[in-house]
Design a protein around this motif. Structure first.
Motif, PDB file in Angstrom:
ATOM      1  N   PRO A   1      -4.295   1.786  35.534  1.00 35.85           N
ATOM      2  CA  PRO A   1      -3.601   0.522  35.275  1.00 35.85           C
ATOM      3  C   PRO A   1      -2.247   0.807  34.624  1.00 35.85           C
ATOM      4  N   VAL A   2      -1.251   0.033  34.971  1.00 36.92           N
ATOM      5  CA  VAL A   2       0.046   0.163  34.320  1.00 36.92           C
ATOM      6  C   VAL A   2       0.538  -1.230  33.961  1.00 36.92           C
ATOM      7  N   ARG A   3       1.591  -1.253  33.147  1.00 32.98           N
ATOM      8  CA  ARG A   3       2.212  -2.533  32.829  1.00 32.98           C
ATOM      9  C   ARG A   3       3.711  -2.380  33.068  1.00 32.98           C
ATOM     10  N   THR A   4       4.270  -3.303  33.818  1.00 30.52           N
ATOM     11  CA  THR A   4       5.699  -3.189  34.127  1.00 30.52           C
ATOM     12  C   THR A   4       6.517  -3.987  33.125  1.00 30.52           C
ATOM     13  N   MET A   5       7.833  -3.793  33.180  1.00 30.83           N
ATOM     14  CA  MET A   5       8.725  -4.515  32.269  1.00 30.83           C
ATOM     15  C   MET A   5       8.650  -6.020  32.516  1.00 30.83           C
ATOM     16  N   THR A   6       8.678  -6.384  33.815  1.00 25.75           N
ATOM     17  CA  THR A   6       8.672  -7.813  34.140  1.00 25.75           C
ATOM     18  C   THR A   6       7.383  -8.474  33.659  1.00 25.75           C
ATOM     19  N   ALA A   7       6.248  -7.804  33.916  1.00 28.28           N
ATOM     20  CA  ALA A   7       4.969  -8.388  33.536  1.00 28.28           C
ATOM     21  C   ALA A   7       4.882  -8.560  32.026  1.00 28.28           C
ATOM     22  N   THR A   8       5.466  -7.607  31.290  1.00 26.42           N
ATOM     23  CA  THR A   8       5.441  -7.704  29.832  1.00 26.42           C
ATOM     24  C   THR A   8       6.138  -8.977  29.357  1.00 26.42           C
ATOM     25  N   ILE A   9       7.312  -9.207  29.919  1.00 29.83           N
ATOM     26  CA  ILE A   9       8.041 -10.415  29.511  1.00 29.83           C
ATOM     27  C   ILE A   9       7.207 -11.654  29.832  1.00 29.83           C
ATOM     28  N   ALA A  10       6.719 -11.724  31.073  1.00 35.07           N
ATOM     29  CA  ALA A  10       6.014 -12.928  31.511  1.00 35.07           C
ATOM     30  C   ALA A  10       4.740 -13.148  30.716  1.00 35.07           C
ATOM     31  N   ALA A  11       4.036 -12.056  30.414  1.00 38.97           N
ATOM     32  CA  ALA A  11       2.737 -12.209  29.761  1.00 38.97           C
ATOM     33  C   ALA A  11       2.866 -12.513  28.276  1.00 38.97           C
ATOM     34  N   GLU A  12       3.905 -11.989  27.634  1.00 39.83           N
ATOM     35  CA  GLU A  12       3.934 -12.060  26.172  1.00 39.83           C
ATOM     36  C   GLU A  12       4.831 -13.145  25.599  1.00 39.83           C
ATOM     37  N   MET A  13       5.773 -13.651  26.423  1.00 40.12           N
ATOM     38  CA  MET A  13       6.718 -14.616  25.865  1.00 40.12           C
ATOM     39  C   MET A  13       6.008 -15.825  25.268  1.00 40.12           C
ATOM     40  N   GLY A  14       4.906 -16.221  25.896  1.00 35.66           N
ATOM     41  CA  GLY A  14       4.181 -17.390  25.419  1.00 35.66           C
ATOM     42  C   GLY A  14       3.641 -17.246  24.011  1.00 35.66           C
ATOM     43  N   GLU A  15       3.325 -15.990  23.601  1.00 39.67           N
ATOM     44  CA  GLU A  15       2.683 -15.799  22.297  1.00 39.67           C
ATOM     45  C   GLU A  15       3.687 -15.513  21.190  1.00 39.67           C
ATOM     46  N   THR A  16       4.956 -15.379  21.507  1.00 42.84           N
ATOM     47  CA  THR A  16       5.900 -14.932  20.484  1.00 42.84           C
ATOM     48  C   THR A  16       6.365 -16.087  19.615  1.00 42.84           C
ATOM     49  N   VAL A  17       6.860 -15.695  18.445  1.00 40.27           N
ATOM     50  CA  VAL A  17       7.508 -16.670  17.569  1.00 40.27           C
ATOM     51  C   VAL A  17       8.972 -16.722  17.983  1.00 40.27           C
ATOM     52  N   ARG A  18       9.461 -17.938  18.289  1.00 38.72           N
ATOM     53  CA  ARG A  18      10.851 -18.064  18.737  1.00 38.72           C
ATOM     54  C   ARG A  18      11.804 -17.469  17.714  1.00 38.72           C
ATOM     55  N   GLY A  19      12.611 -16.519  18.171  1.00 39.58           N
ATOM     56  CA  GLY A  19      13.597 -15.914  17.282  1.00 39.58           C
ATOM     57  C   GLY A  19      13.078 -14.682  16.553  1.00 39.58           C
ATOM     58  N   GLY A  20      11.771 -14.440  16.631  1.00 38.07           N
ATOM     59  CA  GLY A  20      11.188 -13.294  15.935  1.00 38.07           C
ATOM     60  C   GLY A  20      11.521 -11.991  16.637  1.00 38.07           C
ATOM     61  N   MET A  21      11.051 -10.907  15.997  1.00 37.05           N
ATOM     62  CA  MET A  21      11.312  -9.564  16.509  1.00 37.05           C
ATOM     63  C   MET A  21      10.759  -9.394  17.922  1.00 37.05           C
ATOM     64  N   HIS A  22       9.526  -9.830  18.116  1.00 39.44           N
ATOM     65  CA  HIS A  22       8.867  -9.684  19.407  1.00 39.44           C
ATOM     66  C   HIS A  22       9.634 -10.458  20.477  1.00 39.44           C
ATOM     67  N   TYR A  23       9.998 -11.697  20.130  1.00 33.64           N
ATOM     68  CA  TYR A  23      10.760 -12.565  21.027  1.00 33.64           C
ATOM     69  C   TYR A  23      12.050 -11.871  21.460  1.00 33.64           C
ATOM     70  N   ARG A  24      12.764 -11.323  20.481  1.00 34.27           N
ATOM     71  CA  ARG A  24      14.039 -10.689  20.813  1.00 34.27           C
ATOM     72  C   ARG A  24      13.827  -9.400  21.601  1.00 34.27           C
ATOM     73  N   SER A  25      12.702  -8.708  21.341  1.00 35.54           N
ATOM     74  CA  SER A  25      12.462  -7.466  22.082  1.00 35.54           C
ATOM     75  C   SER A  25      12.266  -7.763  23.565  1.00 35.54           C
ATOM     76  N   LEU A  26      11.686  -8.930  23.875  1.00 33.78           N
ATOM     77  CA  LEU A  26      11.499  -9.279  25.283  1.00 33.78           C
ATOM     78  C   LEU A  26      12.854  -9.558  25.949  1.00 33.78           C
ATOM     79  N   PHE A  27      13.770 -10.157  25.190  1.00 30.38           N
ATOM     80  CA  PHE A  27      15.129 -10.332  25.727  1.00 30.38           C
ATOM     81  C   PHE A  27      15.785  -8.977  25.960  1.00 30.38           C
TER      82      PHE A  27
END
Lengths: 284, 250, 289
Positions: C236-262
């Motif tokens: 199994p692998v995880r691609t860059m695109t899938a990471t953004i799509a899968a995780e954006m929903g759980e992030t805090v807007r403006g937080g570190m995780h949110y910005r890392s997806l950008f």
């Protein structure tokens, strides 16, 4: 190495190419067939026209269908005029200079930006910066930017297929440039532009990633009421019920996939047939 | 003898390459001026300069002046100029619409005629002037693309007449037509000079001798000779002219 | 009056003409704004070269190397399948079949391109994933390999359409010349036409790659989404695109995780920008010959 008889080698290679073409096309036909076969039983008037019930395991997909239709129609209303104007600029007015080259490069690159990046952009600018929230309008604007390069390219090629001599004839009568475009070039390019627009609508109806964070909701208990509502959308709904909900009845998933697929394929077929039809009865 | 058009020291260039060199020429009111010469002699460039259709070509540039009734055409509005100086192309170019709409197209766009009755009268009169009325009066709504080549070219003439020009430029108007259609168009040109001033570019030497009042001979971007047609064809002053009209080259 | 109206309309048309440039700049600046503030907090090198993607643990780590490797695995796999099949299909459609069938096949390819990626993902999950699991005897069928196969079907229409254009724009004189010298149709096809169309075919391949790298939904549904550096394509692998799509929903807007997806979005944007730029150069070359 043995040198093959050229005739024989031709026959062999042709078979190989034919085999490749089958390999490219057959699996997709098979996919469509599988979805139709398993999904057809789920399709009923009730499935298409009612709200989902009991955690979506029963009931219909009406809100998802309406949600997709509203996002897509808003998107095309925004993108079509802008795209056609941009195509007119490039095809009729632009000189061969630096600006034109940069515009063309920008179009090529817009066309290549991944759909999920459009989603990020839409989230950043429409949802957050312009404070539209997760809504039909935010999703539609995101999709409209994503579709812009496609609309520009197809509109441009249909404008370009109108013979230059028509423009000359009109201009030589003292008619202005814009009037010539408006009354001679555009009417003859409209079929091509509309075909391109329908193909675009088909394409964006199936897009999921750009609306993921800009418009789509997991579940909304009512039908969309205004463009500032969050909505359910067909492709997102399919994603949710096929991956996020365990023990989802298979025929509902197949049914949803079938509805989405048919929506997209029907529109594409209409566009393709319209193009063939207009090409045949083209007057020049 | 009034000069309708006066050309002074006109030079034209494509990509800095000179295709027409310091031309001095005048066109007399209500005459047909024939322009002959082999290919690449600058005839068409000359013609398209007169109504500034060359302005759309970005590689084109020019020096010198052209006066229409005393106004320098490069100083007046190009669209208005083109209304006054109509043009016919080598191939008939009907617009992809009905016969009626082809004729009313420009007057409507330019706001020359607006009332429906006036438009209908105007269509009849220009079709009569281009001797097309009897052939098409029953099918004005039919597509112009379905007419024969000769009819299309006469429709294009009618379309030019509809904007009520002062000068009409013909750019080898018969090169795509059969002999009978050619005869009809030539006949028409002779009739039209009563009202209009005509410049006819042609690579058919005989056509120039048949219809034009004066003829100019262009060669390699230069005007070699211009004179009354019968004079030029009977006793040309220049050796090149004689060689060309007797068919030694070109 | 008429002139004024014309003038206004022509200005509007000009503005619309430049709107593409504005959007490219806007997209870049929005990604850059969030991405840059993330880089300031975390560091570019640690981001690109880091082996661990643990965005939500207490000691959050945002290394996207596993995601890059995941994207590369899936892309290479998909291209290995799609390029030969796509180019051969383009040859078949443009040079071998009669015109009537050609039009039908081209329409079919166009319809293939319209199939939504969620539908491809769903079908892959249901048919291909169990098949891969049982054939290769794996713990799970959600692997880079399965993803590659499904993505190949999404890249094929792009490759076929653009290569076909390139092949058909080869001047017919080339072909006539070779045939007149006694070459068979296949020899002409392989030695002359394929060579002349090469820049266009390369562009087609690049655009196919662009499509695969940017693909999100199907990849997210089929490749298993494990954020670790894979050892083979059967993991199994995880691609860059899938990471953004899968995780954006759980992030805090403006937080570190949110910005890392950008920041990941920025990386994707730059990669596809480069690919499309190069492809465009090749396409331009094809038109000049």
């Amino acid at each position: 190495m043995i040198k093959l008889n050229p005739k024989l080698s031709q026959k062999f290679s042709y078979t190989l190419l034919c085999f490749a073409a089958i390999l490219a096309i057959a699996p997709v036909i098979l996919m469509v067939f599988i979805i139709i076969k398993n999904g057809a039983s789920a399709i009923s008037w009730e499935f298409l026209s009612s709200m989902p019930k009991s955690g979506m395991c029963v009931g219909g997909i009406l809100p998802a269908i309406l949600g997709t239709l509203s996002i897509v129609s808003c998107a095309i209303v925004v993108t079509l005029p802008v795209g056609v104007c941009a195509a007119i600029y490039l095809n009729e007015y632009a000189k061969d200079n630096m600006l034109t080259r940069i515009i063309k490069l920008a179009i090529v690159n817009l066309a290549g930006v991944p759909s999920v990046v459009y989603g990020l952009f839409g989230l950043g600018i429409f949802v957050m910066f312009l404070k539209l929230g997760v809504s039909i309008i935010a999703g539609a604007l995101t999709l409209s930017i994503m579709e812009l390069p496609v609309i520009i390219t197809t509109a441009r090629s249909s404008l370009g297929s109108v013979p230059y001599s028509f423009r000359e004839a009109s201009l030589s009568l003292g008619v202005s440039r814009w009037q010539t475009i408006r009354h001679v070039v555009l009417p003859n390019a409209i079929p091509g532009i509309l075909t391109g627009a329908i193909l675009s609508i088909a394409r964006i109806s199936g897009e999921t990633a750009p609306i993921l964070f800009t418009a789509a909701a997991f579940y909304v208990p009512h039908l969309p009421r205004s463009i500032f509502d969050q909505v359910m959308a067909l492709p997102y709904h399919l994603y949710i019920i096929s991956t996020q909900i365990p023990n989802m009845p298979k025929n509902i998933i197949y049914g949803t996939a079938l509805v989405l697929l048919m929506m997209v394929l029907t529109m594409s077929c209409i566009a393709i047939f319209a193009r063939i039809y207009f090409r045949k009865r083209r007057k020049w | 003898m009034v000069d309708k058009i006066k050309i002074e020291n006109l030079s034209c260039y494509y990509n800095k390459k000179c295709v027409l060199e310091s031309l001095n020429l005048n066109v007399v009111k209500n005459e047909i001026l024939g322009v002959i010469g082999p290919a690449n002699s600058g005839k068409t460039t000359f013609l398209r300069t007169l109504n500034r259709m060359n302005d759309f070509d970005i590689t084109y540039s020019r020096k010198g002046s052209v006066y229409l009734d005393g106004d320098n055409i490069f100083d007046i509005d190009a669209e208005n100029l083109r209304r006054r100086v109509g043009m016919l192309f080598a191939m008939p170019i009907p617009l992809p619409m009905s016969i009626y709409d082809n004729i009313t197209y420009a007057p409507k766009r330019l706001g020359l005629v607006t009332k429906k009755v006036d438009l209908e009268n105007m269509v009849e009169s220009v079709l009569r002037d281009s001797s097309l009325w009897d052939e098409v009066k029953d099918r004005l709504g039919a597509s112009a693309m379905k007419m024969s080549g000769g009819q299309q070219q006469r429709l294009c003439i009618a379309r030019v007449l509809a904007i009520n020009p002062e000068v009409i430029l013909f750019d080898e108007p018969c090169s795509g037509l059969d002999p009978i259609s050619t005869a009809k168009v030539e006949e028409l040109m002779v009739e039209l000079k009563e009202k209009y001033t005509i410049v006819l570019v042609t690579n058919n030497v005989k056509q120039a001798s048949r219809v034009s009042d004066r003829t100019a001979f262009f060669l390699m971007g230069k005007l070699i000779e211009v004179d009354k047609t019968d004079k030029l064809f009977v006793s040309p002053k220049e050796k090149e002219t004689e060689d060309y009209i007797t068919g030694r080259f070109g | 009056m008429r002139k004024v109206l014309d003038f206004i309309i022509e200005k509007i048309i000009f503005i619309c003409g430049t709107v593409s440039i504005i959007f490219v700049i806007l997209i870049f600046s929005f990604l850059f704004k969030e991405g840059f503030s993330f880089f300031k907090d975390f560091g570019v090198l640690k981001f690109i070269g880091g082996h661990f993607w643990y965005p939500s643990s207490d000691h959050a780590s945002f290394g996207i190397l596993p995601l890059i490797v995941g994207s590369v695995f899936v892309t290479i796999g998909a291209c290995a399948i799609a390029v030969p099949i796509g180019v051969m299909t383009a040859l078949f459609i443009s040079e071998i079949v009669p015109k009537g069938i050609r039009d039908i096949l081209k329409s079919l390819v166009e319809l293939m391109a319209a199939i939504p990626s969620v539908v491809i993902g769903f079908i892959g999950m249901i048919t291909l994933v169990p098949l891969v699991k049982s054939i290769f005897n794996l713990p799970t069928g959600l692997t880079a390999f399965s993803g590659s196969i499904m993505l190949a079907f999404m890249a094929i229409p792009t490759i076929v359409t653009i290569s076909e254009d390139a092949i058909r724009s080869v001047p017919w004189q080339y072909k006539q010349g070779a045939l007149a010298l006694g070459a068979t149709k296949w020899q002409t096809l392989r030695r002359i036409i394929l060579k002349a169309a090469m820049p266009g075919i390369i562009a087609a391949v690049m655009l196919g790659i662009g499509r695969v790298i940017g693909e999100t939904m199907a990849v997210m549904m089929i490749t298993g989404n494990a954020a670790h550096i894979p050892h083979s394509i059967f993991e199994p692998v995880r691609t860059m695109t899938a990471t953004i799509a899968a995780e954006m929903g759980e992030t805090v807007r403006g937080g570190m995780h949110y910005r890392s997806l950008f920041a990941i979005g920025l990386v994707l944007f730059l990669i596809t920008f480069l690919i499309n730029f190069v492809a465009d150069l090749f396409l331009g070359k094809n038109k000049n010959t």
